[in-house]
Design an enzyme around this catalytic site. Structure first.
Site, PDB file in Angstrom:
ATOM      1  N   LYS A  58      35.026  30.263  39.936  1.00  0.00           N
ATOM      2  CA  LYS A  58      34.779  30.759  38.288  1.00  0.00           C
ATOM      3  C   LYS A  58      36.845  30.280  37.832  1.00  0.00           C
ATOM      4  O   LYS A  58      37.087  29.747  37.040  1.00  0.00           O
ATOM      5  CB  LYS A  58      34.763  32.214  38.928  1.00  0.00           C
ATOM      6  CG  LYS A  58      33.660  32.904  38.833  1.00  0.00           C
ATOM      7  CD  LYS A  58      33.569  33.763  39.479  1.00  0.00           C
ATOM      8  CE  LYS A  58      31.693  33.789  39.416  1.00  0.00           C
ATOM      9  NZ  LYS A  58      31.156  35.167  40.004  1.00  0.00           N
ATOM     10  N   GLN A 102      34.158  40.510  42.964  1.00  0.00           N
ATOM     11  CA  GLN A 102      32.902  39.666  43.097  1.00  0.00           C
ATOM     12  C   GLN A 102      32.370  40.470  43.989  1.00  0.00           C
ATOM     13  O   GLN A 102      33.354  41.322  44.697  1.00  0.00           O
ATOM     14  CB  GLN A 102      33.689  38.860  44.347  1.00  0.00           C
ATOM     15  CG  GLN A 102      32.640  37.219  44.638  1.00  0.00           C
ATOM     16  CD  GLN A 102      32.369  36.759  43.536  1.00  0.00           C
ATOM     17  OE1 GLN A 102      32.823  36.307  42.744  1.00  0.00           O
ATOM     18  NE2 GLN A 102      30.771  36.572  44.104  1.00  0.00           N
ATOM     19  N   ASP A 125      32.296  40.784  33.179  1.00  0.00           N
ATOM     20  CA  ASP A 125      30.761  40.567  34.111  1.00  0.00           C
ATOM     21  C   ASP A 125      29.656  41.431  33.994  1.00  0.00           C
ATOM     22  O   ASP A 125      28.668  41.120  34.206  1.00  0.00           O
ATOM     23  CB  ASP A 125      31.651  40.330  35.590  1.00  0.00           C
ATOM     24  CG  ASP A 125      30.773  40.003  36.775  1.00  0.00           C
ATOM     25  OD1 ASP A 125      30.095  38.728  35.924  1.00  0.00           O
ATOM     26  OD2 ASP A 125      31.354  39.946  37.834  1.00  0.00           O
TER      27      ASP A 125
END
Ligand code: NAP
Length: 286
Positions: A58, A102, A125
């Protein structure tokens, strides 16, 4: 004589590249106009090798798109309170426009509490309750990236969900459930399947659009795919294997995503696009 047809592949890599290129142009425009680069902060707890790889990937994609990245690495022993404090700090930091935690985080951490420490306007996200609600109501906000990538891929191949039977296998809060809701918002008739579903095969056979989000390698077999169906394999299992048995499914489907190279690249591309969306809003450009 038997003839074996083969589905058209949905090239997530190519469409993701296009989206990243568009995002890079927008990021450069923001930097030019404001002197500020859009910035994504990534937070990693522990050293799970797959998570480390995902975060690095990412960051590398951010760099290519002209998005700055900030990285916070916390030890596996981090408590929920410590993680929440780190995320709240990023939520307050005016130089950070998007935040990605994450996951999965360790089992000793209250993951929901951690997600909720992300300010909704930086939740690129799409993991917070607020983002889920705005998506459900069709209001402006951030969608969970994998379902968002799935919808963009359907659009890229001119698959209109309206009036179609969509079957989503899996109902996780970040993938299956929002994928079904986004299909519903586009007027598909949606069926969810999960571990309590009886006669899964019958349900899958109804699908004009099938989304596999189970986390079990080659779980959906070609014999259960309706001829000509659009098959979206969101699964990503060890050995680069999807949740659909590709070899048998490709002979039945009309369109199918490969693994790798289908949904995966779209997920990261949506993350970058939403980071630039967040920067535009936070910098007063949108
Ligand atoms: P998850 O949280 O483990 O959810 C799996 C879902 O599958 C659950 O809803 C579960 O049902 C259902 N399920 C499990 N066994 C089943 C069975 N035998 N029959 C029917 N349904 C069953 O997984 P996830 O996070 O949604 O991820 C799913 C897959 O997508 C994984 O392979 C993951 O690696 C992949 N993924 C890919 C991306 C990407 O960027 N490409 C992003 C995220 C995830 P219950 O709810 O009843 O338990």
């Amino acid at each position: 004589m038997s003839t074996t047809s083969s589905a058209r592949l949905m090239d997530g890599t190519a469409h993701a590249r296009r989206l990243v290129d568009e995002t890079a142009v927008r990021a450069a425009g923001i930097t030019r106009r404001t002197g500020t680069r859009p910035c994504l902060a990534t937070v990693l707890v522990g050293e799970d090798p797959a998570s480390v790889t995902y975060v690095r990937m990412k960051q590398a994609r951010c760099e290519k798109a002209g998005i700055a990245s900030r990285h916070i690495e916390l030890p596996a022993t981090t408590t929920t309170d410590e993680l929440v404090a780190a995320l709240e700090g990023l939520s307050r930091d005016p130089d950070v426009h998007g935040i990605l935690l994450q996951h999965p985080v360790g089992p000793h951490i209250d993951e929901r509490a951690a997600f909720e420490a992300i300010a909704p306007e930086k939740d690129v996200d799409g993991v917070t309750v607020s983002s889920f609600a705005t998506m459900s109501f069709g209001l402006p906000g951030f969608v969970s990236c994998t379902p968002g990538g799935i919808m963009r891929l359907l659009d890229a191949y001119e698959v209109d969900p309206a009036g179609k039977r969509a079957v989503v296998v899996g109902r996780s809060a970040i993938l299956g459930k929002p994928a079904g809701m986004l299909l519903l918002a586009r007027n598909a008739t949606v069926t969810y399947c999960h571990s309590y579903t009886t006669d899964l095969s019958s349900a899958v056979r109804e699908a004009d659009i099938l989304v596999a989000a189970v986390g079990r390698p080659r779980f959906i077999k070609g014999e259960d795919i309706k001829p000509g169906a659009v098959v979206i394999d969101a699964g990503y299992n060890p050995g680069n294997v999807g949740d659909v048995d590709f070899d048998s499914a490709v002979t039945r489907a009309g369109l199918i995503t490969p693994v790798p190279g289908g949904v995966g690249p779209m997920t990261i591309a949506v993350l970058l696009a939403q980071t630039v969306d967040a920067a535009e809003r936070l910098l007063g450009l949108a």
